[in-house]
Design a protein around this motif. Structure first.
Motif, PDB file in Angstrom:
ATOM      1  N   ALA A 167      36.484  33.826  24.041  1.00 36.40           N
ATOM      2  CA  ALA A 167      36.276  33.441  22.650  1.00 36.40           C
ATOM      3  C   ALA A 167      37.556  32.807  22.094  1.00 36.40           C
ATOM      4  CB  ALA A 167      35.872  34.686  21.842  1.00 36.40           C
ATOM      5  N   ALA A 168      38.760  33.399  22.395  1.00 31.86           N
ATOM      6  CA  ALA A 168      40.013  32.868  21.906  1.00 31.86           C
ATOM      7  C   ALA A 168      40.245  31.477  22.473  1.00 31.86           C
ATOM      8  CB  ALA A 168      41.173  33.810  22.316  1.00 31.86           C
ATOM      9  N   GLU A 169      39.993  31.319  23.804  1.00 35.20           N
ATOM     10  CA  GLU A 169      40.170  30.023  24.446  1.00 35.20           C
ATOM     11  C   GLU A 169      39.241  28.996  23.817  1.00 35.20           C
ATOM     12  OE1 GLU A 169      42.341  28.908  26.932  1.00 35.20           O
ATOM     13  OE2 GLU A 169      43.258  30.918  26.740  1.00 35.20           O
ATOM     14  N   LEU A 170      37.970  29.438  23.589  1.00 34.45           N
ATOM     15  CA  LEU A 170      36.991  28.518  22.968  1.00 34.45           C
ATOM     16  C   LEU A 170      37.443  28.100  21.590  1.00 34.45           C
ATOM     17  CD1 LEU A 170      33.509  29.976  23.969  1.00 34.45           C
ATOM     18  CD2 LEU A 170      34.403  27.708  24.533  1.00 34.45           C
ATOM     19  N   VAL A 171      37.942  29.055  20.787  1.00 33.28           N
ATOM     20  CA  VAL A 171      38.394  28.765  19.444  1.00 33.28           C
ATOM     21  C   VAL A 171      39.562  27.773  19.537  1.00 33.28           C
ATOM     22  CG1 VAL A 171      39.539  29.784  17.400  1.00 33.28           C
ATOM     23  CG2 VAL A 171      37.507  30.868  18.448  1.00 33.28           C
ATOM     24  N   GLY A 172      40.573  28.028  20.446  1.00 34.84           N
ATOM     25  CA  GLY A 172      41.732  27.157  20.608  1.00 34.84           C
ATOM     26  C   GLY A 172      41.267  25.755  21.017  1.00 34.84           C
ATOM     27  N   LEU A 191      38.495  24.281  20.506  1.00 36.72           N
ATOM     28  CA  LEU A 191      37.758  23.638  19.418  1.00 36.72           C
ATOM     29  C   LEU A 191      38.695  23.246  18.280  1.00 36.72           C
ATOM     30  CD1 LEU A 191      34.504  25.737  19.352  1.00 36.72           C
ATOM     31  CD2 LEU A 191      34.775  23.416  20.237  1.00 36.72           C
ATOM     32  N   GLY A 192      39.976  23.607  18.420  1.00 34.71           N
ATOM     33  CA  GLY A 192      40.933  23.159  17.455  1.00 34.71           C
ATOM     34  C   GLY A 192      41.178  24.164  16.352  1.00 34.71           C
ATOM     35  N   GLY A 193      40.560  25.256  16.472  1.00 30.86           N
ATOM     36  CA  GLY A 193      40.769  26.261  15.445  1.00 30.86           C
ATOM     37  C   GLY A 193      41.939  27.162  15.778  1.00 30.86           C
ATOM     38  N   THR A 194      42.380  27.825  14.815  1.00 32.80           N
ATOM     39  CA  THR A 194      43.368  28.873  15.063  1.00 32.80           C
ATOM     40  C   THR A 194      42.853  30.157  14.495  1.00 32.80           C
ATOM     41  OG1 THR A 194      44.460  28.218  13.030  1.00 32.80           O
ATOM     42  CG2 THR A 194      45.513  27.488  15.140  1.00 32.80           C
ATOM     43  N   ALA A 195      42.924  31.086  15.243  1.00 32.64           N
ATOM     44  CA  ALA A 195      42.455  32.410  14.778  1.00 32.64           C
ATOM     45  C   ALA A 195      43.362  33.471  15.339  1.00 32.64           C
ATOM     46  CB  ALA A 195      41.026  32.659  15.282  1.00 32.64           C
ATOM     47  N   ASP A 196      43.558  34.429  14.515  1.00 32.38           N
ATOM     48  CA  ASP A 196      44.389  35.504  15.077  1.00 32.38           C
ATOM     49  C   ASP A 196      43.569  36.383  15.971  1.00 32.38           C
ATOM     50  OD1 ASP A 196      44.307  38.292  12.955  1.00 32.38           O
ATOM     51  OD2 ASP A 196      43.002  36.488  12.789  1.00 32.38           O
ATOM     52  N   ALA A 197      44.263  37.026  16.875  1.00 34.37           N
ATOM     53  CA  ALA A 197      43.635  37.831  17.980  1.00 34.37           C
ATOM     54  C   ALA A 197      42.798  38.949  17.452  1.00 34.37           C
ATOM     55  CB  ALA A 197      44.742  38.367  18.900  1.00 34.37           C
ATOM     56  N   SER A 198      43.273  39.596  16.356  1.00 35.23           N
ATOM     57  CA  SER A 198      42.520  40.781  15.891  1.00 35.23           C
ATOM     58  C   SER A 198      41.189  40.381  15.290  1.00 35.23           C
ATOM     59  CB  SER A 198      43.359  41.564  14.861  1.00 35.23           C
ATOM     60  OG  SER A 198      43.712  40.704  13.761  1.00 35.23           O
ATOM     61  N   ILE A 219      39.315  37.776  16.110  1.00 34.26           N
ATOM     62  CA  ILE A 219      38.416  37.428  17.227  1.00 34.26           C
ATOM     63  C   ILE A 219      37.913  38.686  17.888  1.00 34.26           C
ATOM     64  CG2 ILE A 219      38.399  36.413  19.561  1.00 34.26           C
ATOM     65  CD1 ILE A 219      40.307  34.247  18.417  1.00 34.26           C
ATOM     66  N   SER A 220      38.832  39.622  18.160  1.00 36.48           N
ATOM     67  CA  SER A 220      38.464  40.879  18.822  1.00 36.48           C
ATOM     68  C   SER A 220      37.413  41.605  18.028  1.00 36.48           C
ATOM     69  CB  SER A 220      39.718  41.729  19.026  1.00 36.48           C
ATOM     70  OG  SER A 220      39.416  42.994  19.467  1.00 36.48           O
ATOM     71  N   ALA A 221      37.535  41.682  16.700  1.00 38.72           N
ATOM     72  CA  ALA A 221      36.566  42.398  15.864  1.00 38.72           C
ATOM     73  C   ALA A 221      35.235  41.705  15.901  1.00 38.72           C
ATOM     74  CB  ALA A 221      37.105  42.454  14.414  1.00 38.72           C
ATOM     75  N   ALA A 222      35.273  40.338  15.868  1.00 41.26           N
ATOM     76  CA  ALA A 222      34.012  39.580  15.892  1.00 41.26           C
ATOM     77  C   ALA A 222      33.268  39.791  17.203  1.00 41.26           C
ATOM     78  CB  ALA A 222      34.336  38.087  15.700  1.00 41.26           C
TER      79      ALA A 222
END
Lengths: 179, 258
Positions: A153-158, A160-167, A169-172
């Motif tokens: 999910a983190a790799e997919l978000v990265g 796709l150009g998004g930035t998201a913090d790890a926590s 993503i983990s919760a989602a």
């Protein structure tokens, strides 16, 4: 004197010739004399030699026959006793064998039961251990799936150009996995 | 004698010649000590008895030979007879009875040999035997039972008035016993031998006359038949003499039938 007696005897002899010689009295002393000699001779031969011998032989034979019959009877009794003893021994041996067979069967059964029981226990232990390992592996797999899902999910978000913090993503991901 | 017959032109009938007592060696009167044909045939009888009972039994085999069987048969025959008739206490007289039996039997059987002489065809011989038995048995009865022996003649079971009559009859018959005992034997043997001789005299008729063609075979047939009968008579008369001796002996041992 002797000539006269001879003549008289001769005359009597001639007279009897006409009739039955049995009635010629002149021959009677001769016949009676020789008869007595003969009877005494036969009596002596029979009573001294022949009759004791034959009587002895007959008694001997009777004794032998009686003894033989007694011996045969004894042997028959022995044979009957031997047969009885044989039958008894046979019966004893049979019952002994039956006992041994029963004991052996019982022993084998006990051994078998013991072996079955230990095998059952071992199988149960092995099954329990395997079940534990399966649970562990399953739990490990679930954890790995979550990690892989979060990383993906983190790799997919990265990507796709998004930035998201790890926590976040983990919760989602955790919320999705539960759903 | 044959020549004599031819000259007479007939058959020879001398049926009684066979009974003549003749000196064996030479001629002359017959003294009491003369060796006669009586001596010869009695001696042959002794030899026959010796052959059967002494030589026959010498094997003493457990399984008897033929000769031994014959000797044992004779022994058993007389022994059983005396035991059966007189009871067990008569057995001690067995040798005497056996002597009588074998003498009479040997004499009768040897007498059947053609041309032989038969001592038992002579009343002098059988009378000595018969009266010998009678005297011996009467003495034996008197010695064993004393006057009680005479009780044999006094029938206690008969009605009283009949007893004396029966006693007379019994006494007469008792004294007739030895006479009948001896004449029976001599008479039977002599008659048979005489008849044989008469038929034998008819046999050569074929040489003399034409009737012989029928008569000769018939007489030969008759001789054969009579001879067979005589063999039977020889044995039966020996048996009869012996068993009567046993019966008389029983009277001396157990007078009154008990």
């Amino acid at each position: 004197m002797s000539t006269t007696t001879t003549e008289v005897a001769g005359a009597a002899h001639d007279a009897a010739k006409a009739g039955m010689p049995q009635l010629d009295i002149a021959t009677f002393p001769n016949q009676i004399f020789w008869l007595l000699v003969t009877l005494v001779t036969i009596y002596l031969i029979l009573s001294r030699v022949a009759l004791p011998r034959i009587g002895g032989t007959l008694a001997n034979r009777k004794g032998t026959i009686t003894a033989d019959l007694a011996a045969a009877e004894e042997l028959k009794q022995k044979a009957v006793a031997a047969e009885a003893a044989y039958n008894e021994a046979l019966t004893n041996a049979r019952s002994e064998a039956a006992k041994i067979i029963a004991a052996a069967k019982a022993d084998i059964q006990a051994d078998l039961n013991k072996a079955i029981a230990s095998a059952d226990a071992e199988i149960a232990a092995k099954a329990a251990e395997s079940a534990g390992r399966i649970d562990e592996i399953r739990a490990g797999a679930m954890a790995a799936v979550e990690t892989v899902a979060k990383d993906t999910a983190a790799e997919l978000v990265g990507a796709l150009g998004g930035t998201a913090d790890a926590s976040a993503i983990s919760a989602a991901v955790t919320a999705r996995l539960k759903g | 004698m044959a020549g004599e017959a031819q000259s007479e032109g007939g058959l020879v009938f001398h049926p009684l010649d066979q009974f003549m007592v003749k000196p064996l060696f030479g001629e002359g009167p017959v003294q009491w000590y003369t060796i006669t044909n009586v001596t010869l045939w009695m001696a042959l009888g002794v030899l026959a008895v010796t052959a059967i009972f002494v030589f026959g039994s010498r094997g003493r085999a457990l399984i008897p030979s033929r000769a031994q069987s014959v000797a044992e048969l004779g022994y058993g025959f007389v022994h059983d007879m005396i035991e059966e008739v007189t009871g067990h206490d008569g057995v001690k007289y067995f040798p005497y009875v056996m002597t009588l039996f074998v003498f009479i039997l040997a004499s009768n059987m040897l007498g059947l040999i053609p041309g032989s002489f038969t001592p038992t065809s002579h009343i002098a011989v059988t009378a000595v035997l018969g009266f010998g038995v009678f005297i011996a048995i009467t003495l034996l009865g008197l010695i064993n039972h004393g006057l009680g022996f005479l009780g044999m003649f006094w029938m206690k079971d008969a009605p009283l008035f009949l007893r004396p009559i029966i006693a007379v009859i019994e006494i007469v018959s008792y004294f007739v016993r030895p006479v009948s005992h001896s004449i029976r034997l001599a008479g039977n043997v002599m008659a048979g031998h005489a008849v044989l001789k008469v038929f034998a005299a008819f046999a050569p008729l074929v040489l003399i006359s034409g009737f012989g063609i029928i008569v000769t075979p018939l007489s030969i047939l008759a001789i054969t038949a009579i001879y067979a009968l005589e063999v039977l008579v020889a044995i039966i008369q020996a048996y009869v003499f012996t068993i009567l001796t046993c019966v008389y002996l029983k009277d001396a041992l157990h007078p009154g039938g008990h």
